[in-house]
Design a protein around this motif. Structure first.
Motif, mmCIF file in Angstrom:
data_model
loop_
_atom_site.group_PDB
_atom_site.id
_atom_site.type_symbol
_atom_site.label_atom_id
_atom_site.label_comp_id
_atom_site.label_asym_id
_atom_site.label_seq_id
_atom_site.Cartn_x
_atom_site.Cartn_y
_atom_site.Cartn_z
ATOM 1 N N LEU A 145 17.572 -4.756 -14.607
ATOM 2 C CA LEU A 145 16.709 -3.559 -14.649
ATOM 3 C C LEU A 145 15.882 -3.563 -15.924
ATOM 4 C CD1 LEU A 145 19.096 -0.810 -13.242
ATOM 5 C CD2 LEU A 145 17.196 -1.948 -12.077
ATOM 6 N N ASP A 146 16.492 -4.007 -17.031
ATOM 7 C CA ASP A 146 15.755 -4.097 -18.302
ATOM 8 C C ASP A 146 14.596 -5.084 -18.191
ATOM 9 O OD1 ASP A 146 17.555 -2.371 -19.418
ATOM 10 O OD2 ASP A 146 18.745 -3.939 -20.406
ATOM 11 N N VAL A 157 15.144 -1.013 -5.578
ATOM 12 C CA VAL A 157 15.012 -0.192 -6.780
ATOM 13 C C VAL A 157 13.578 -0.331 -7.284
ATOM 14 C CG1 VAL A 157 15.893 0.229 -9.113
ATOM 15 C CG2 VAL A 157 17.431 -0.693 -7.361
ATOM 16 N N GLU A 158 12.940 0.799 -7.541
ATOM 17 C CA GLU A 158 11.583 0.771 -8.102
ATOM 18 C C GLU A 158 11.597 1.381 -9.491
ATOM 19 O OE1 GLU A 158 7.781 1.277 -5.522
ATOM 20 O OE2 GLU A 158 9.480 2.154 -4.429
ATOM 21 N N LYS A 159 10.834 0.766 -10.394
ATOM 22 C CA LYS A 159 10.767 1.273 -11.769
ATOM 23 C C LYS A 159 9.378 1.868 -12.007
ATOM 24 C CE LYS A 159 12.460 -0.613 -16.096
ATOM 25 N NZ LYS A 159 12.564 -1.839 -16.905
ATOM 26 N N LYS A 160 9.356 3.165 -12.263
ATOM 27 C CA LYS A 160 8.062 3.845 -12.512
ATOM 28 C C LYS A 160 8.228 4.809 -13.669
ATOM 29 C CE LYS A 160 5.190 3.565 -8.460
ATOM 30 N NZ LYS A 160 5.799 3.651 -7.129
ATOM 31 N N GLY A 161 7.329 4.737 -14.614
ATOM 32 C CA GLY A 161 7.406 5.605 -15.783
ATOM 33 C C GLY A 161 8.733 5.451 -16.511
ATOM 34 N N GLY A 162 9.260 4.236 -16.501
ATOM 35 C CA GLY A 162 10.522 3.950 -17.174
ATOM 36 C C GLY A 162 11.747 4.436 -16.404
ATOM 37 N N LYS A 163 11.519 5.124 -15.251
ATOM 38 C CA LYS A 163 12.645 5.634 -14.442
ATOM 39 C C LYS A 163 12.808 4.783 -13.194
ATOM 40 C CE LYS A 163 12.725 10.549 -15.525
ATOM 41 N NZ LYS A 163 11.646 11.507 -15.348
ATOM 42 N N THR A 164 14.038 4.714 -12.673
ATOM 43 C CA THR A 164 14.235 3.952 -11.450
ATOM 44 C C THR A 164 14.585 4.875 -10.285
ATOM 45 O OG1 THR A 164 16.564 3.598 -11.977
ATOM 46 C CG2 THR A 164 15.043 1.873 -12.670
ATOM 47 N N GLY A 194 7.630 -2.414 -11.114
ATOM 48 C CA GLY A 194 8.281 -3.528 -10.425
ATOM 49 C C GLY A 194 9.307 -3.079 -9.388
ATOM 50 N N ARG A 195 9.696 -4.021 -8.507
ATOM 51 C CA ARG A 195 10.689 -3.771 -7.455
ATOM 52 C C ARG A 195 11.834 -4.766 -7.573
ATOM 53 N NH1 ARG A 195 5.772 -4.971 -7.231
ATOM 54 N NH2 ARG A 195 6.158 -6.679 -5.801
ATOM 55 N N LEU A 196 13.030 -4.277 -7.286
ATOM 56 C CA LEU A 196 14.217 -5.143 -7.246
ATOM 57 C C LEU A 196 14.894 -4.938 -5.895
ATOM 58 C CD1 LEU A 196 16.913 -5.695 -9.952
ATOM 59 C CD2 LEU A 196 17.606 -4.843 -7.713
ATOM 60 N N VAL A 197 15.223 -6.035 -5.208
ATOM 61 C CA VAL A 197 15.915 -5.961 -3.915
ATOM 62 C C VAL A 197 17.248 -6.679 -4.054
ATOM 63 C CG1 VAL A 197 15.820 -6.619 -1.475
ATOM 64 C CG2 VAL A 197 13.741 -5.893 -2.641
ATOM 65 N N ALA A 198 18.326 -6.039 -3.598
ATOM 66 C CA ALA A 198 19.652 -6.635 -3.760
ATOM 67 C C ALA A 198 20.644 -6.113 -2.725
ATOM 68 C CB ALA A 198 20.183 -6.324 -5.158
ATOM 69 N N PRO A 199 21.598 -6.964 -2.318
ATOM 70 C CA PRO A 199 22.716 -6.482 -1.514
ATOM 71 C C PRO A 199 23.789 -5.944 -2.469
ATOM 72 C CG PRO A 199 22.701 -8.906 -1.597
ATOM 73 C CD PRO A 199 21.650 -8.417 -2.544
ATOM 74 N N ASP A 239 9.925 -8.928 2.709
ATOM 75 C CA ASP A 239 9.065 -7.810 3.086
ATOM 76 C C ASP A 239 9.308 -6.617 2.152
ATOM 77 O OD1 ASP A 239 7.172 -6.538 4.676
ATOM 78 O OD2 ASP A 239 8.693 -5.722 6.020
ATOM 79 N N LEU A 240 10.572 -6.321 1.861
ATOM 80 C CA LEU A 240 10.906 -5.198 0.968
ATOM 81 C C LEU A 240 10.446 -5.482 -0.464
ATOM 82 C CD1 LEU A 240 14.509 -4.364 2.281
ATOM 83 C CD2 LEU A 240 12.436 -2.992 2.620
ATOM 84 N N LEU A 241 10.530 -6.744 -0.874
ATOM 85 C CA LEU A 241 10.149 -7.133 -2.245
ATOM 86 C C LEU A 241 8.630 -7.115 -2.407
ATOM 87 C CD1 LEU A 241 11.726 -8.169 -4.782
ATOM 88 C CD2 LEU A 241 11.035 -10.473 -4.094
#
Ligand code: SAH
Length: 204
Positions: free
Chosen positions: A152-153, A176-183, A159-164, A62-64
């Protein structure tokens, strides 16, 4: 399982619930623990590894929030259950597993269900899989001391990254969301995963 353990605990995304209903969890569980296949807990799959708890699989999916045309990278295939769920929501799934026999089991389980859009690769997933990058969504299904920089690279813009992430015993789910090259990172509840072992994970 889906009604009592997942929908009742607040997962409302119909696409996620449909995927969870469609994948038979017992096909990803060893013969010795078949009777427990639909209980809401992790189960042993051999070599000290586990199949994740269904509620946590649903929550992380769901988060991803993988979209229909998207390419997803999973770190930690295990027996292939989470990958099977993702295969119904995304176009393409690459799942990395460091233990060759566990990876072979995942391939067998996925093939037996006719799932053909998941590729299981034996490697250290903390390095990602640059060959197929960038990924719209990345999910780590083992406990990470921190988010591995190569992942992250390899995450696409938007994009989205989900992790414990946390220590070896307990972790916090992070998105973690990556937008405009920033997370940007948001934290969710506490979870408990087997360790992520590799160059950017825990060491053997
Ligand atoms: N996604 C699985 C969960 C499997 S448990 C499911 O759907 O149930 C986590 C898995 O991560 C284990 O099989 C473990 O061997 C694997 N793992 C640990 N460190 C890894 C790494 N660096 N790269 C790839 N896989 C790793």
């Amino acid at each position: 399982m889906v009604r009592d353990q997942i929908a009742s605990r607040g997962i409302g995304n119909p696409r996620v619930l449909a995927a969870m209903r469609a994948v038979p969890r017992h096909r990803f569980v060893p013969a010795a623990v078949q009777e427990s296949a639909y209980e809401d807990r992790p189960l042993p799959i051999g070599e000290g590894q586990t199949i994740s708890q269904p509620y946590i699989v649903a929550l992380m999916t769901d988060l991803l929030d993988p979209g229909p045309g998207e390419k997803v990278l999973e770190i930690g295939a295990g027996s292939g259950y989470q990958a099977a769920i993702l295969s119904r929501l995304a176009a393409q799934v690459v799942s990395i597993e460091r233990l060759p026999d566990i990876a072979e089991g995942a391939r067998r389980n996925l093939a037996a269900l006719g799932i053909s859009n998941v590729e299981v690769i034996v490697a250290d997933g903390t390095e990602g899989y640059p060959e197929k990058a960038p990924y719209d969504a990345i999910i780590i299904t083992a406990a990470a001391p921190s988010v591995p920089p190569p992942l992250l690279d390899q995450l696409a813009e938007g994009g989205r990254l989900v992790a414990p992430v946390g220590d070896i015993m307990v972790q916090t789910l992070v998105v973690v969301e990556k937008k405009g090259g920033k997370t940007t990172t948001r934290s969710y509840g506490g979870v408990c995963f087997v360790p992520l072992i590799g160059a950017y994970g825990w060491h053997d």
